[in-house]
Design a protein around this motif. Structure first.
Motif, PDB file in Angstrom:
ATOM      1  N   THR A 160      -2.693 -10.730  17.897  1.00 45.73           N
ATOM      2  CA  THR A 160      -2.727  -9.584  18.799  1.00 45.73           C
ATOM      3  C   THR A 160      -2.534  -8.303  17.997  1.00 45.73           C
ATOM      4  N   LYS A 161      -2.772  -7.172  18.619  1.00 45.83           N
ATOM      5  CA  LYS A 161      -2.565  -5.882  17.958  1.00 45.83           C
ATOM      6  C   LYS A 161      -1.119  -5.740  17.513  1.00 45.83           C
ATOM      7  N   GLU A 162      -0.185  -6.178  18.358  1.00 39.11           N
ATOM      8  CA  GLU A 162       1.236  -6.074  18.011  1.00 39.11           C
ATOM      9  C   GLU A 162       1.593  -6.979  16.837  1.00 39.11           C
ATOM     10  N   GLN A 163       1.010  -8.174  16.804  1.00 41.05           N
ATOM     11  CA  GLN A 163       1.267  -9.077  15.671  1.00 41.05           C
ATOM     12  C   GLN A 163       0.723  -8.497  14.368  1.00 41.05           C
ATOM     13  N   CYS A 164      -0.432  -7.847  14.434  1.00 42.35           N
ATOM     14  CA  CYS A 164      -0.995  -7.211  13.246  1.00 42.35           C
ATOM     15  C   CYS A 164      -0.080  -6.099  12.741  1.00 42.35           C
ATOM     16  N   GLU A 165       0.446  -5.286  13.646  1.00 40.86           N
ATOM     17  CA  GLU A 165       1.333  -4.206  13.249  1.00 40.86           C
ATOM     18  C   GLU A 165       2.606  -4.752  12.612  1.00 40.86           C
ATOM     19  N   PHE A 166       3.126  -5.857  13.136  1.00 45.81           N
ATOM     20  CA  PHE A 166       4.335  -6.455  12.564  1.00 45.81           C
ATOM     21  C   PHE A 166       4.062  -7.013  11.172  1.00 45.81           C
ATOM     22  N   LYS A 167       2.907  -7.653  10.988  1.00 49.85           N
ATOM     23  CA  LYS A 167       2.581  -8.189   9.664  1.00 49.85           C
ATOM     24  C   LYS A 167       2.452  -7.072   8.640  1.00 49.85           C
ATOM     25  N   ASN A 168       1.864  -5.946   9.033  1.00 48.72           N
ATOM     26  CA  ASN A 168       1.799  -4.804   8.130  1.00 48.72           C
ATOM     27  C   ASN A 168       3.189  -4.327   7.761  1.00 48.72           C
ATOM     28  N   LEU A 169       4.078  -4.330   8.731  1.00 46.72           N
ATOM     29  CA  LEU A 169       5.440  -3.831   8.508  1.00 46.72           C
ATOM     30  C   LEU A 169       6.177  -4.677   7.485  1.00 46.72           C
ATOM     31  N   ILE A 170       5.991  -5.999   7.510  1.00 47.70           N
ATOM     32  CA  ILE A 170       6.730  -6.879   6.598  1.00 47.70           C
ATOM     33  C   ILE A 170       5.887  -7.292   5.393  1.00 47.70           C
ATOM     34  N   ASN A 171       4.723  -6.635   5.205  1.00 49.67           N
ATOM     35  CA  ASN A 171       3.844  -6.934   4.068  1.00 49.67           C
ATOM     36  C   ASN A 171       3.392  -8.391   4.046  1.00 49.67           C
ATOM     37  N   SER A 172       2.987  -8.876   5.201  1.00 51.99           N
ATOM     38  CA  SER A 172       2.489 -10.244   5.306  1.00 51.99           C
ATOM     39  C   SER A 172       0.976 -10.217   5.471  1.00 51.99           C
ATOM     40  N   PRO A 173       0.237 -10.999   4.684  1.00 53.52           N
ATOM     41  CA  PRO A 173      -1.218 -11.036   4.857  1.00 53.52           C
ATOM     42  C   PRO A 173      -1.593 -11.499   6.256  1.00 53.52           C
ATOM     43  N   GLY A 174      -2.676 -10.963   6.763  1.00 51.77           N
ATOM     44  CA  GLY A 174      -3.130 -11.366   8.086  1.00 51.77           C
ATOM     45  C   GLY A 174      -4.081 -10.343   8.669  1.00 51.77           C
ATOM     46  N   CYS A 175      -4.571 -10.639   9.869  1.00 51.02           N
ATOM     47  CA  CYS A 175      -5.499  -9.750  10.570  1.00 51.02           C
ATOM     48  C   CYS A 175      -6.695  -9.445   9.667  1.00 51.02           C
ATOM     49  N   PHE A 176      -7.318 -10.524   9.183  1.00 55.91           N
ATOM     50  CA  PHE A 176      -8.310 -10.413   8.124  1.00 55.91           C
ATOM     51  C   PHE A 176      -9.637  -9.815   8.583  1.00 55.91           C
ATOM     52  N   SER A 177      -9.792  -9.554   9.875  1.00 49.82           N
ATOM     53  CA  SER A 177     -11.030  -8.941  10.343  1.00 49.82           C
ATOM     54  C   SER A 177     -10.903  -7.438  10.548  1.00 49.82           C
TER      55      SER A 177
END
Length: 585
Positions: A154-171
């Motif tokens: 989700t958009k919120e999950q993508c924002e959280f991954k960016n916050l903790i420097n976790s790879p994801g939201c590859f599209s």
């Protein structure tokens, strides 16, 4: 020495003014005749301009299926700037296109006996993307249409991954024009919407080299990258640069070349056909976890899938040229993992057929010098071409060489990246060499090519922003001065989210760690004291001089002879873990 250039040369705007302009003037930067005032960045891709190719056909890449002349060896479908005009700018040169970003199935028969059947990400269904040929003062206009599959997050999950420097939201994606000295701006448009806090909502209209932009699946973005008329010629590249997804996108096709062309009098007689691009890139496949601990340091094994190094989208291609023809070879390291740490080597094969097989061995007496004339798109004007039999080549580097070869068969190796202090390392990348291409030199020189030796001096002159940075130009006191340089220390304390540190703090995208003044020059110290592998250092739009790195090994150890770079690998631990640089802002 003041450094003040106009990033939009046909408008009377300074860099600071360009960063501040609003949507009222955005259309003046746009493609002529096309409106840009979008108020919804999440549009569905019903626009016919965004349907540039059919991705259903299988992209098949096989090993050494044919030999190529210089033209066929290079990436397909070049985009050359053309003369155009509008009511605001008058006449100018523009390289305009639309990029349809899509997944495409691939069969890769390059390494090992088992083909890799997977999926890559392509601009306009080709890999790598189109090559741009432009000149100083030209405009690049690209409409990027993100037709990738939706993110599972989700958009919120993508924002959280960016916050903790976790790879994801590859599209999610964007574009970086690596090496260009241009504006990093995005122009925003104020909409009639308000957010949950009652604040006005702004949405993007137009981007230049903005690496923080985010283009989600099903949306598009108009890019306008306008080079200053004083921009230096050189070899550059573009690639995706979305935080958390850069490596997986770059290693699966989202890369391409930008050539800022030399003036005719500075080409040294090298024709377009003999000016050869060598874009070295990776393919690992969509289903491969390149972020797994240890995986980036293994040459071929990623969860049982072998990755491959390609040149211009071809597996071990053969370049066929005529003897004693002066060629310019432009190498671009478009890789995205530590596997891309390499040394470039040209090896002459022996008389026996097996001497030119895939075995990546090259005796010292078989190494052939290539003559280095530029690094990271910045030429060594006024200096001698430098012979190199091995040249360290890290991800994002570009290295230009002159070659003039006698008849024979040759192979180009991706050799092991050599650290200054191997014994001090806790972990080393895979050190196996690999053949990335072959060269056949055969037939008469002919009259249609330029036969000759490597010239004694590289003709040309660098613009003001690339003139040497003397002590007198560096700040006289405070952070960034000669006696108090800014320190940038990189650290990976462990693998996984939250373990990437910068200056003893967890890295956080968007945080400002250093504020510098426009039209000043500073001295910085780069450190990687506890690293497991070299750490890349790159500041967008700003190249730098590396202290003590001599262009001419027989020349003086001062700024007049220090090499310019825009990306370096800061080696781990030991005395070479600290590098001192100088740069202008």
């Amino acid at each position: 020495m003041a450094h003040n250039q106009n990033p939009v040369p046909h408008l009377d705007l300074s860099r600071r003014q360009f960063l501040a302009v609003g949507a009222g003037v955005a259309a003046t930067f746009a493609l002529p005749g096309k409106a840009l005032a979008q108020t919804n960045s999440e549009i569905a891709l019903a626009d016919a301009d965004c349907a540039q190719c059919d991705p259903s056909g299988m992209l098949v890449i096989e090993k050494r299926i044919e030999a190529y002349d210089s033209t066929g060896f290079q990436p397909a479908n070049p985009i050359v700037s053309q003369s155009t005009s509008d009511s605001v700018h008058g006449s100018y040169q523009e390289a305009a296109t639309t990029f349809d970003l899509r997944e495409r199935p691939i069969t890769l028969k390059c390494v090992g006996n088992k083909p890799l059947v997977d999926e890559v990400r392509t601009y306009n269904c080709q890999m790598p993307g189109p090559t741009f040929y432009i000149n100083p003062g030209d405009k690049m206009s690209i409409k990027l249409c993100n037709n990738l599959s939706p993110n599972p997050e989700t958009k919120e999950q993508c924002e959280f991954k960016n916050l903790i420097n976790s790879p994801g939201c590859f599209s999610n994606t964007n574009m970086h024009f690596h090496g260009l000295h241009v504006s990093p701006a995005t122009i925003l448009h104020k909409t009639d919407k308000v957010d949950d806090q009652g604040e006005a909502v702004y949405e993007p209209v137009l981007s230049s080299d903005d690496v923080l932009a985010k283009i989600t699946p099903g949306s598009d973005r108009q890019y306008c990258v306008w080079l200053p008329e004083t921009h230096a010629p050189g070899t550059h590249w573009y690639h995706a640069h979305q935080h958390g997804a850069t490596a997986i996108q770059a290693t699966n096709g989202m890369v391409g070349t930008i050539i800022v062309q030399e003036k005719e009098e500075n080409t040294m007689g090298v024709t377009r056909d003999n000016d050869v691009i060598w874009l070295v890139h990776e393919v690992v496949g969509k289903g491969t976890d390149i972020y797994t601990r240890g995986a980036p340091n293994k040459l071929g094994e990623r969860g049982g899938i072998r990755g491959s190094f390609l040149v211009n989208g071809k597996c071990q291609p053969t370049l066929t040229i005529k003897p004693h023809t002066l060629q310019r070879w432009r190498f671009i390291n478009a890789t995205g993992t530590p596997r891309g740490l390499m040394s470039l080597q040209l090896c002459r094969c022996g008389d026996e057929p097996e001497d030119c097989n895939e075995k990546a061995r090259c005796d010292s007496d078989s190494l052939v010098p290539m003559y280095l004339i530029a690094q990271d798109g910045i030429s060594f004007y006024g200096n001698k071409p430098q012979p190199k039999t091995k040249w360290a080549f890290a991800p994002a580097n570009r290295s230009d060489f002159l070659v003039s070869l006698p008849p024979g068969k040759y192979k180009v190796l991706k050799g092991p990246y050599e650290y200054p202090l191997k014994a001090s390392m806790r972990q080393t990348p895979q050190r196996t060499s690999e053949v990335i291409a072959y060269v056949n030199v055969e037939g008469p020189a002919g009259e249609d090519v330029f036969p000759g030796a490597v010239p004694a001096i590289i003709p040309g002159k660098l613009p003001d922003y690339l003139q040497p940075i003397p002590d007198e130009e560096i700040l006289s006191d405070g952070p960034g001065s000669l006696d108090l340089p800014r320190t940038l220390q990189f650290a990976v304390v462990a693998f996984g989210p939250g373990n990437y540190w910068f200056n003893n703090k967890i890295y956080k995208m968007g945080r400002v760690d250093h504020a510098v003044k426009l039209n000043t020059a500073e001295r910085w110290v780069l450190c990687n004291p506890n690293g497991r592998s070299p750490h890349p250092f790159h500041i967008h739009v700003n190249p730098f001089q590396l202290e003590g790195d001599l262009i001419d090994p027989d020349g003086p150890n001062d700024p007049t002879n220090w090499r310019w770079w825009d990306t370096i690998a800061v080696d781990p631990r030991g005395q070479f873990s600290t590098r001192k640089i100088r740069q202008r802002f």
